[in-house]
Motif scaffolding. Structure first.
Motif, PDB file in Angstrom:
ATOM      1  N   ILE A 105      33.868  75.128  19.404  1.00 13.66           N
ATOM      2  CA  ILE A 105      33.869  75.528  20.807  1.00 13.66           C
ATOM      3  C   ILE A 105      33.711  74.290  21.680  1.00 13.66           C
ATOM      4  O   ILE A 105      33.307  73.232  21.190  1.00 13.66           O
ATOM      5  N   ILE A 106      34.042  74.432  22.963  1.00 11.53           N
ATOM      6  CA  ILE A 106      33.698  73.376  23.920  1.00 11.53           C
ATOM      7  C   ILE A 106      32.271  73.661  24.342  1.00 11.53           C
ATOM      8  O   ILE A 106      31.992  74.442  25.254  1.00 11.53           O
ATOM      9  N   PHE A 107      31.354  73.033  23.633  1.00 17.26           N
ATOM     10  CA  PHE A 107      29.933  73.383  23.699  1.00 17.26           C
ATOM     11  C   PHE A 107      29.406  73.342  25.124  1.00 17.26           C
ATOM     12  O   PHE A 107      28.694  74.248  25.550  1.00 17.26           O
ATOM     13  N   SER A 108      29.761  72.310  25.860  1.00 12.37           N
ATOM     14  CA  SER A 108      29.179  72.107  27.191  1.00 12.37           C
ATOM     15  C   SER A 108      29.537  73.212  28.173  1.00 12.37           C
ATOM     16  O   SER A 108      28.879  73.375  29.197  1.00 12.37           O
ATOM     17  N   ARG A 109      30.548  73.983  27.873  1.00  9.96           N
ATOM     18  CA  ARG A 109      31.008  75.025  28.789  1.00  9.96           C
ATOM     19  C   ARG A 109      30.401  76.394  28.482  1.00  9.96           C
ATOM     20  O   ARG A 109      30.716  77.376  29.171  1.00  9.96           O
TER      21      ARG A 109
END
Length: 113
Positions: free
Chosen positions: A27-31
């Motif tokens: 996943i795009i963790f920061s989002r």
């Protein structure tokens, strides 16, 4: 695909501390918001703490003032610092990506009295 790997559990005496980690991939963790859940034997899984992509945190009443959730976007990892632990904190702890139904294997936390 989303993968979550929890670690850091163990046996601790009442009043002690543990720090859990959850490494996320796929996943795009920061989002994404992240949450820590726990499931004690014979009970339903419950939300312990959550943190939004922007860093806003929320806690179950039972852990407020004792547990702290945090995140390190550079490491794709969310943490749960648990202090002044109680026997009723004994459970398997899981992390989850907000809005996803994927679970990791969990990490066992046992607090002795």
């Amino acid at each position: 695909q989303v993968q979550l790997v929890e670690s850091g559990g163990g046996l601790v005496q009442a009043g002690g501390s543990l720090r859990l980690s959850c490494a996320a991939s796929g996943i795009i963790f920061s989002r994404n918001g992240m949450g820590w859940y726990r499931q004690a034997a014979g009970k339903q899984r419950e939300l312990v703490a959550g943190i939004s992509s922007g860093g806003t945190t929320t806690y179950a009443d039972s852990v407020k003032g004792r547990f702290t959730i945090s995140r390190d976007n550079a490491k794709n990892t969310v943490y749960l610092q648990m202090n002044n632990m109680k026997p009723e904190d004994t459970a398997v702890y899981y992390c989850r990506v907000a809005g996803w139904t994927v679970w990791g294997q969990g990490t066992q936390v046992t607090v002795s009295s």
